[in-house]
Design a protein around this motif. Sequence first.
Motif, PDB file in Angstrom:
ATOM      1  N   ARG A  58       0.825  -1.204   0.000  1.00  0.00           N
ATOM      2  CA  ARG A  58       0.000   0.000   0.000  1.00  0.00           C
ATOM      3  C   ARG A  58       0.866   1.264   0.000  1.00  0.00           C
ATOM      4  O   ARG A  58       0.387   2.338  -0.330  1.00  0.00           O
ATOM      5  CB  ARG A  58      -0.911   0.013   1.222  1.00  0.00           C
ATOM      6  N   MET A  59       2.100   1.123   0.453  1.00  0.00           N
ATOM      7  CA  MET A  59       3.032   2.249   0.551  1.00  0.00           C
ATOM      8  C   MET A  59       4.308   1.909  -0.213  1.00  0.00           C
ATOM      9  O   MET A  59       5.373   1.692   0.379  1.00  0.00           O
ATOM     10  CB  MET A  59       3.347   2.542   2.013  1.00  0.00           C
ATOM     11  N   PRO A  60       4.250   1.833  -1.546  1.00  0.00           N
ATOM     12  CA  PRO A  60       5.415   1.378  -2.311  1.00  0.00           C
ATOM     13  C   PRO A  60       6.648   2.259  -2.132  1.00  0.00           C
ATOM     14  O   PRO A  60       7.776   1.759  -2.161  1.00  0.00           O
ATOM     15  CB  PRO A  60       4.917   1.386  -3.764  1.00  0.00           C
ATOM     16  N   HIS A  61       6.454   3.560  -1.913  1.00  0.00           N
ATOM     17  CA  HIS A  61       7.638   4.412  -1.737  1.00  0.00           C
ATOM     18  C   HIS A  61       8.320   4.108  -0.408  1.00  0.00           C
ATOM     19  O   HIS A  61       9.541   4.241  -0.287  1.00  0.00           O
ATOM     20  CB  HIS A  61       7.245   5.894  -1.831  1.00  0.00           C
ATOM     21  N   GLY A 264      -8.011  13.662  -0.380  1.00  0.00           N
ATOM     22  CA  GLY A 264      -8.181  12.408  -1.097  1.00  0.00           C
ATOM     23  C   GLY A 264      -6.928  11.583  -1.212  1.00  0.00           C
ATOM     24  O   GLY A 264      -6.908  10.589  -1.950  1.00  0.00           O
ATOM     25  N   ASP A 265      -5.871  11.959  -0.494  1.00  0.00           N
ATOM     26  CA  ASP A 265      -4.607  11.214  -0.544  1.00  0.00           C
ATOM     27  C   ASP A 265      -4.562  10.165   0.568  1.00  0.00           C
ATOM     28  O   ASP A 265      -4.994  10.418   1.699  1.00  0.00           O
ATOM     29  CB  ASP A 265      -3.421  12.169  -0.394  1.00  0.00           C
ATOM     30  N   TRP A 266      -3.996   9.009   0.244  1.00  0.00           N
ATOM     31  CA  TRP A 266      -3.882   7.928   1.214  1.00  0.00           C
ATOM     32  C   TRP A 266      -2.797   8.246   2.240  1.00  0.00           C
ATOM     33  O   TRP A 266      -1.712   8.709   1.898  1.00  0.00           O
ATOM     34  CB  TRP A 266      -3.528   6.624   0.500  1.00  0.00           C
ATOM     35  N   PRO A 308      -2.726  13.230   9.442  1.00  0.00           N
ATOM     36  CA  PRO A 308      -3.861  14.037   9.920  1.00  0.00           C
ATOM     37  C   PRO A 308      -4.207  13.713  11.374  1.00  0.00           C
ATOM     38  O   PRO A 308      -5.232  13.082  11.672  1.00  0.00           O
ATOM     39  CB  PRO A 308      -4.989  13.646   8.957  1.00  0.00           C
ATOM     40  N   LEU A 309      -3.357  14.140  12.286  1.00  0.00           N
ATOM     41  CA  LEU A 309      -3.600  13.923  13.708  1.00  0.00           C
ATOM     42  C   LEU A 309      -2.886  14.997  14.519  1.00  0.00           C
ATOM     43  O   LEU A 309      -2.024  15.719  14.029  1.00  0.00           O
ATOM     44  CB  LEU A 309      -3.153  12.524  14.154  1.00  0.00           C
TER      45      LEU A 309
END
Length: 504
Positions: A58-61, A264-266, A308-309
């Motif tokens: 889910r986080m390829p980078h 809209g970004d994961w 986002p926290l």
Amino acid sequence: SWAAMFGHMTDVGGKVPGSLPTDAAQIFEEGLQIPPIKIYRNGKLNTEMHALLLRNSRMPHWNRADFDAIVAALRLAERRVHEIISRFGVDEYIAAMREMLDRNRRAMSAIIQMVVPEKPQTFEDYIDDDGVGMGPYKIACRMWREGDKAIFDFAGTDPQSISSVNFLLNEEMFKMFLGAFFINLFDPQILFNDGFYELVDVRIPDATIIKPRRPAALSCRTHLLGRIFDIMGGVLGQGAPEALNAAGFSDSPHLMYSGYDKNGDWYQLFQIGFGGIPGRPAGDGPDGHSLWPSFTNVPNEFLESNFPLRIVEYSSIPDSGGAGKHRGGNGVCTAYQFLADGQISIHDDRWLTYPWGVNGGTPGARSSKLLKRADGTQEWLPAKCDRIKVVDGDVLVFNTWGGGGWGDPLQRDAALVALDCRRGLVTREGALRHGVVLGADGALDSEATQRLRARIESERPPIQLFDRGGTIEELRARCKEETHLEPPKPPVFAKWMKKSGAFA
């Protein structure tokens, strides 16, 4: 010689973000499985395999960065070896490695002869639950010495779990843990390598929770991995109580938080919590530290800038370290306010059993997780859970556990207890656990302290080597009242089906 590097790939697929599902029943649910392959051949990257790995994350980078860091470390090790050989020669290099192995063997042999008795010593500890409502699970270890060889036998350990808390403890890995434990405890000047391995015999029964059969789920193994250090301390320290550590922050609890932000970004957070290090013969356990000495805190400002926290509280939990001549370290309270709708996963332990104290020290406080909803409702969350939905404004209060205390609390310097109180590490009520009376201003009342300590000493039962805070049955009976959670049900173990070669 070979250069080797162990690293983490943060997300390798599977059914939950972070690839650590608490309710997985088989390893196939936990992400991509890759047999040993050459990712580089003749110095050239296998780009197709590399792309396959990244495609399943889910986080390829993140994975690309982790992969590049591992490769860079190996290349640096290779370069350093060539530099040494070019300076001293191949024969000298090999002779030096052999000498380092021999030195390690001689030093570790002396330690084994000194601390491992011929008479067997046994110890048991637990992980509290399996993420699907059952527990605790027992890890048993029996230790003795035959000649110059130390034997560690894990017979009596519970069978493997049907969930993902299994830990595949390779025998050589246990020897590595044991070597690091011995060296740090008895002689940090010893060079750490595997020269002593033939002096240790490790026996782990098949199909147990620390040697499960495939296709057992393994993703939540860190609870048992950490508990192995408490096991080593408990079984080794019985023959030398003056060198015995209490139980401490033997885990790496995780918080996962993921979803789509307002653009809209994961986003996907993988956070590791810190807690209380045990009281030790040498002194107090550090407050708010990692099980692994080299781990460092991620600054709150970094978290708030990248996810986002908001961190609304980050503090040491007073009195969470066990009382003792040497106090156990305090756990940490971190309150996360979520600023976007998403889901969280929690991985933690020591919410039912206590981090035990030793030589008269009392246990440390347990862990807890409280979700305060934006609508005003509250929910106590289990220590292992996935797919908990959160919305903008929800706050998770994530409390880690403290370390057990070491030694008689009445022998602790009363002035030091007063100092702990001024620093916010111990409360006035917590000072009473050490028989110390403090005034409203925090000043030490010496006369009242002497009277209280004399009364406590005359009334208390004989000091025990271990203080677990109660038996498993007693902890179950008090569970709802003390933790707000129902006690786990006794484990149900799967049966091995010979025809299918799987558990059912």
